[in-house]
Design an enzyme around this catalytic site. Structure first.
Site, short mmCIF file in Angstrom:
data_model
loop_
_atom_site.label_atom_id
_atom_site.label_comp_id
_atom_site.label_asym_id
_atom_site.label_seq_id
_atom_site.Cartn_x
_atom_site.Cartn_y
_atom_site.Cartn_z
N LYS A 91 0.86 -1.18 0.00
CA LYS A 91 0.00 0.00 0.00
C LYS A 91 0.90 1.23 0.00
CE LYS A 91 -4.58 0.74 0.31
NZ LYS A 91 -5.64 -0.10 -0.27
N GLY A 191 -20.97 6.15 4.80
CA GLY A 191 -20.01 6.44 3.75
C GLY A 191 -20.57 6.02 2.41
N VAL A 192 -21.02 6.99 1.62
CA VAL A 192 -21.64 6.67 0.34
C VAL A 192 -20.88 7.35 -0.81
CG1 VAL A 192 -23.93 6.06 1.15
CG2 VAL A 192 -23.38 8.46 0.82
N GLY A 193 -19.58 7.20 -0.76
CA GLY A 193 -18.72 7.75 -1.80
C GLY A 193 -18.56 6.78 -2.95
N LYS A 194 -17.29 6.54 -3.35
CA LYS A 194 -17.02 5.75 -4.55
C LYS A 194 -17.64 4.36 -4.49
CE LYS A 194 -12.46 6.30 -4.79
NZ LYS A 194 -11.09 6.22 -5.35
N VAL A 195 -17.51 3.69 -3.35
CA VAL A 195 -18.03 2.33 -3.21
C VAL A 195 -19.44 2.33 -2.63
CG1 VAL A 195 -17.70 0.09 -2.09
CG2 VAL A 195 -15.72 1.35 -2.96
N GLY A 196 -19.66 3.14 -1.60
CA GLY A 196 -20.93 3.11 -0.88
C GLY A 196 -22.14 3.37 -1.74
N HIS A 197 -22.03 4.27 -2.72
CA HIS A 197 -23.22 4.58 -3.51
C HIS A 197 -23.58 3.42 -4.44
CE1 HIS A 197 -20.67 5.86 -6.96
NE2 HIS A 197 -21.78 5.75 -7.69
#
Length: 363
Positions: A91, A191-197
């Site tokens: 990472k 958390g509804v960003g790149k993955v959450g949405h």
């Protein structure tokens, strides 16, 4: 997997002496002309070149950035092992606010840093970095995945990350309630960003009742405006206390499961996309003692790394989607192993991953 915390002395102790260390290599990168400060951590190459994303984040200190890189890279070793990939764990983190300091020249400088490792580390997107950024990095480094289709890549890996989390959630429902559907269940997504949405879309299609929260109001309203039936709460603290909550899906940054949140949690299942959800060792037992089923984060959120790994060999979306669908079976196998061994699911997943890495190290 216990987190690393504390002073630089603690970091060195972790690297060289503690059970949570064992990292093969940690590289500090700097380019004064562009303002680049980055940490690349390679935990293991036992299964193959280390693979993991690049996080761009305004850390409170350089020590905190090193800490995060160490924790995330170790998590990638376990994630890649459980996903059946021929990759070890690595990472990278870039220190700073991407909204303020991210430039093309900085990304090019970062690409040169990754390239200097000669393929021991393969990078991709993470928090604060996007497909367009990887296109820039790839101009200096051929060991770059998560690029755009126009540039020979697979595009946005968050699509399959969300799909994999959904499969892990279905497996959790199967294990606990005897039915893999989320229909009629209340799921809270933090958390509804790149993955959450994307995860919310899967849940709605399956008939779940969804409640969301996010520190970014634009992310919340992007979903709420499109789906008026989706509930919205002000913050995660309110979300985890909702009466009748069946499943809690942490999809933001790590450390969501700690002494305080586990004590307040009303859900019976935790299954989300965030990395390093367990703030410290022992939280997995607290969840188990409360009768809360925990789907290990690095198992269910492996869809994205499955996608970017496939990109190295000529990307095929349907092939990747088929592999990501197997997260359902992998999650069920972990729950079965946990029951058989009398241990929490997180410990069972660690045992399986560690066995695969140990077998790979044998001559």
């Amino acid at each position: 997997m216990t987190d690393v915390t504390g002073s630089p002395d603690d970091v060195l102790h972790t690297l060289f002496r503690s059970d949570q260390g064992g990292h093969e290599q940690v590289v500090l990168c700097q380019d004064r002309a562009t303002g680049l400060k980055a940490v690349i951590a390679i935990h293991s190459t036992a299964l193959g070149p280390a693979l993991g994303g690049t996080r761009f984040y305004p850390y409170a200190s350089e020590a905190a950035a090193v800490t995060d890189a160490l924790n995330l890279s170790r998590g990638m070793s376990y994630k890649n092992a459980m996903a059946g990939l021929d990759h070890g764990g690595g990472k990278a983190v870039i220190i700073g606010d991407p909204e303020q300091i991210k430039t093309e020249d900085l990304l090019l400088a970062y690409g040169r840093c990754v390239a200097s490792l000669g393929g021991r580390y393969v990078t991709a997107c993470d928090v604060g970095t996007y497909v367009a950024d990887m296109d820039v990095v790839a101009r200096e480094c051929r060991w770059t995945t998560g690029r755009s289709p126009e540039n020979g890549g697979a595009g946005d890996s968050s699509v399959l990350t969300a799909f994999g989390v959904f499969q892990g959630m279905r497996a959790s429902a199967q294990h606990l309630w005897g039915d893999p559907t989320l229909r009629g269940r209340t799921v809270g997504v933090a958390g509804v960003g790149k993955v959450g949405h994307h995860l919310v879309e899967h849940l709605l299609e399956d008939g779940a009742q969804v409640v969301i929260t996010d520190v970014r109001q634009d992310a919340v309203w992007r979903i709420a405006d499109k789906n008026p039936a989706v509930g919205v709460v002000a913050d995660t603290e309110r979300l985890i206390r909702i009466e009748g909550l069946d499943i809690y899906a942490p999809c933001a940054l790590g450390g969501a499961l700690n002494d305080a949140s586990v004590a307040e949690l009303t859900a019976k299942i935790v299954c989300g996309a965030a990395n390093n959800q367990l703030e410290h060792a022992g939280v997995e037992k607290d969840l188990s003692d409360r009768g809360i089923l925990y789907a290990p984060d690095y198992v269910v959120n492996a869809g994205g790394v499955i996608q970017v790994a496939d990109e190295l060999h000529g990307f095929d979306f349907e092939r990747c989607r088929t592999k990501a669908a197997k997260i359902f079976d992998t999650t069920l196998a972990i729950f079965a192993r946990a029951k058989e061994d009398g241990i929490p699911p997180a410990a069972a997943a660690d045992r399986i991953a560690e066995h695969r890495m140990a077998e790979a190290r044998r001559p």
